[in-house]
Design a protein around this motif. Sequence first.
Motif, PDB file in Angstrom:
ATOM      1  N   GLN A   2       0.836  -1.180   0.000  1.00 25.22           N
ATOM      2  CA  GLN A   2       0.000   0.000   0.000  1.00 25.22           C
ATOM      3  C   GLN A   2       0.886   1.251   0.000  1.00 25.22           C
ATOM      4  O   GLN A   2       1.966   1.253   0.583  1.00 25.22           O
ATOM      5  CB  GLN A   2      -0.858  -0.004   1.279  1.00 25.22           C
ATOM      6  N   LEU A   3       0.419   2.289  -0.686  1.00 25.55           N
ATOM      7  CA  LEU A   3       1.119   3.564  -0.620  1.00 25.55           C
ATOM      8  C   LEU A   3       0.588   4.342   0.568  1.00 25.55           C
ATOM      9  O   LEU A   3      -0.628   4.454   0.759  1.00 25.55           O
ATOM     10  CB  LEU A   3       0.898   4.378  -1.904  1.00 25.55           C
ATOM     11  N   ARG A   4       1.502   4.844   1.373  1.00 22.14           N
ATOM     12  CA  ARG A   4       1.115   5.631   2.536  1.00 22.14           C
ATOM     13  C   ARG A   4       1.983   6.888   2.602  1.00 22.14           C
ATOM     14  O   ARG A   4       3.014   6.961   1.941  1.00 22.14           O
ATOM     15  CB  ARG A   4       1.333   4.824   3.833  1.00 22.14           C
ATOM     16  N   THR A   5       1.574   7.813   3.432  1.00 24.03           N
ATOM     17  CA  THR A   5       2.386   9.016   3.609  1.00 24.03           C
ATOM     18  C   THR A   5       3.383   8.773   4.737  1.00 24.03           C
ATOM     19  O   THR A   5       3.114   7.990   5.642  1.00 24.03           O
ATOM     20  CB  THR A   5       1.504  10.215   3.977  1.00 24.03           C
ATOM     21  N   PRO A   6       4.538   9.435   4.697  1.00 21.37           N
ATOM     22  CA  PRO A   6       5.473   9.286   5.829  1.00 21.37           C
ATOM     23  C   PRO A   6       4.961  10.025   7.050  1.00 21.37           C
ATOM     24  O   PRO A   6       4.249  11.023   6.928  1.00 21.37           O
ATOM     25  CB  PRO A   6       6.766   9.909   5.309  1.00 21.37           C
ATOM     26  N   LYS A   7       5.329   9.514   8.198  1.00 21.26           N
ATOM     27  CA  LYS A   7       4.859  10.100   9.459  1.00 21.26           C
ATOM     28  C   LYS A   7       5.237  11.579   9.567  1.00 21.26           C
ATOM     29  O   LYS A   7       4.488  12.383  10.124  1.00 21.26           O
ATOM     30  CB  LYS A   7       5.448   9.311  10.637  1.00 21.26           C
ATOM     31  N   ALA A   8       6.405  11.919   9.033  1.00 22.94           N
ATOM     32  CA  ALA A   8       6.905  13.291   9.160  1.00 22.94           C
ATOM     33  C   ALA A   8       5.958  14.325   8.536  1.00 22.94           C
ATOM     34  O   ALA A   8       6.022  15.504   8.875  1.00 22.94           O
ATOM     35  CB  ALA A   8       8.284  13.397   8.518  1.00 22.94           C
ATOM     36  N   ASN A   9       5.073  13.881   7.653  1.00 22.76           N
ATOM     37  CA  ASN A   9       4.165  14.828   7.000  1.00 22.76           C
ATOM     38  C   ASN A   9       2.773  14.881   7.626  1.00 22.76           C
ATOM     39  O   ASN A   9       1.880  15.542   7.097  1.00 22.76           O
ATOM     40  CB  ASN A   9       4.025  14.476   5.506  1.00 22.76           C
ATOM     41  N   SER A  10       2.597  14.177   8.726  1.00 20.72           N
ATOM     42  CA  SER A  10       1.237  14.023   9.260  1.00 20.72           C
ATOM     43  C   SER A  10       0.596  15.356   9.663  1.00 20.72           C
ATOM     44  O   SER A  10      -0.606  15.537   9.501  1.00 20.72           O
ATOM     45  CB  SER A  10       1.241  13.050  10.438  1.00 20.72           C
TER      46      SER A  10
END
Lengths: 201, 257
Positions: free
Chosen positions: A68-76
Amino acid sequence: MAMEREKLKSVIESLLLVSEAILNLDRLSAVIEGVEKKEILSAIEDLQSEYETQERGIRLVEVGGGYQLRTPKANSDWIRTLFRSKAARMSKPTLETLAIVAYKQPITRGEIEHIRGVSVDGIIGTLLARQWVRIVGRKDVPGKPFLYGTTREFLELFNLKDLTGLPTLKEMEEITQPQIPEQNTLPAEESKVDSNETSNQ
Amino acid sequence: MPMHVQLEAYEGPLDLLLHLIKKNEVSIADIPIALITQQYLETLEVMRGLNLDLAGEFLIMASTLIHIKSRMLLPPEEGEEDEDEWGDQREELIRRLLEYQRYKEASEDLAKRELLNRDVFTRSSEATPEFESDGFVKLSLFDLMAAFQRVLERLPEPEIHQVTVEEISVREKMSFILAMLHRKTKVVFQSLFEDASSRMQLVVTFLALLELIKMRAVSVTQEERMGPIVVEAVTSLDDMEEKLAGEGTGEENGHGA
């Protein structure tokens, strides 16, 4: 049909981008005909490290038995601002109940309540509604209570490949690798449930 | 006091015991039954005084503790078969506490992972955000109650018997707290109670705070253990006043003083 490496990566990226659900290797391989699974896996690894090293805004993660494609935590923070997220919080009782189900599955409501020392009536309802747990069978004891287990959505929630990835429970080596039980609990598995019960007491 | 606050299925008796064990800095395995029983019963008294819904489990645990304690005080009876019965009960309690503690820690570990829709997002995230930005409540109900108990202890005994009926509603106090937070953003827990002159006012203020926490209008945090408890607004005052007016929270819960 043979495919160049870069093309293969590009195709995989597109497939993952448009899929809301998790894509597993079988599904990917069925779509990308003529390419060996081995090659697909290696292309996935390339993509994973590219996103990582280039500090891109997406990550390709292995979760819940697929990709799955997810966003990195740093961009939350930015994403939450975008969504103006004023979301409900997961309460401690909910989280504890979920943890007990995860480690002790299949487990009945009574057994969960015995561990928590307090009723979990409403909580189980919430967990079922969120599809983080499901009914996996009935225990072969008087009253035939439902047995609960975790779902793929549970794995997605906690970013787990499978249940073996659960944090190790302290001083309880014997239950570090629970299996996901099948929907229809077979008689053979019922007896396995019972033996687990005794060994944990 | 006709007020009645119903809290969500918060924490149970095992949570309270673990809280007391931690507070007294003792270990579960050598739990000092007499001391813990006394503090457990005191906490129950405070909860009852607040009309908090006391789950039956709290009372069952109370009787278990008293039983263990009383057996420890009595010399074993002559020829008694199950001399170890209280010992077994104590062992059983320790076993349950240890087991519960294990799952509590496991759930804390799980909460530290990269949670979907809190830390990481997918294409389908937008519709279903499930978590608040700052994760989990840092203080338990019992931490708050312990702090409230200290506030109550500082209140001088009334010299004259009060006969006037005080008209204070939880709702008014909620607005009062919100207004205070509007001016200062953050306040120390104790300062909420500075203006209160009677036990009734203290209790109403505390109930109002619990309601606001439940509505997620305020958050309570503590930077270090035993440090000051800080109360902070998490939604804007306007939003909250609107919500208060719209839902009439607090009223249905049976305010009628």
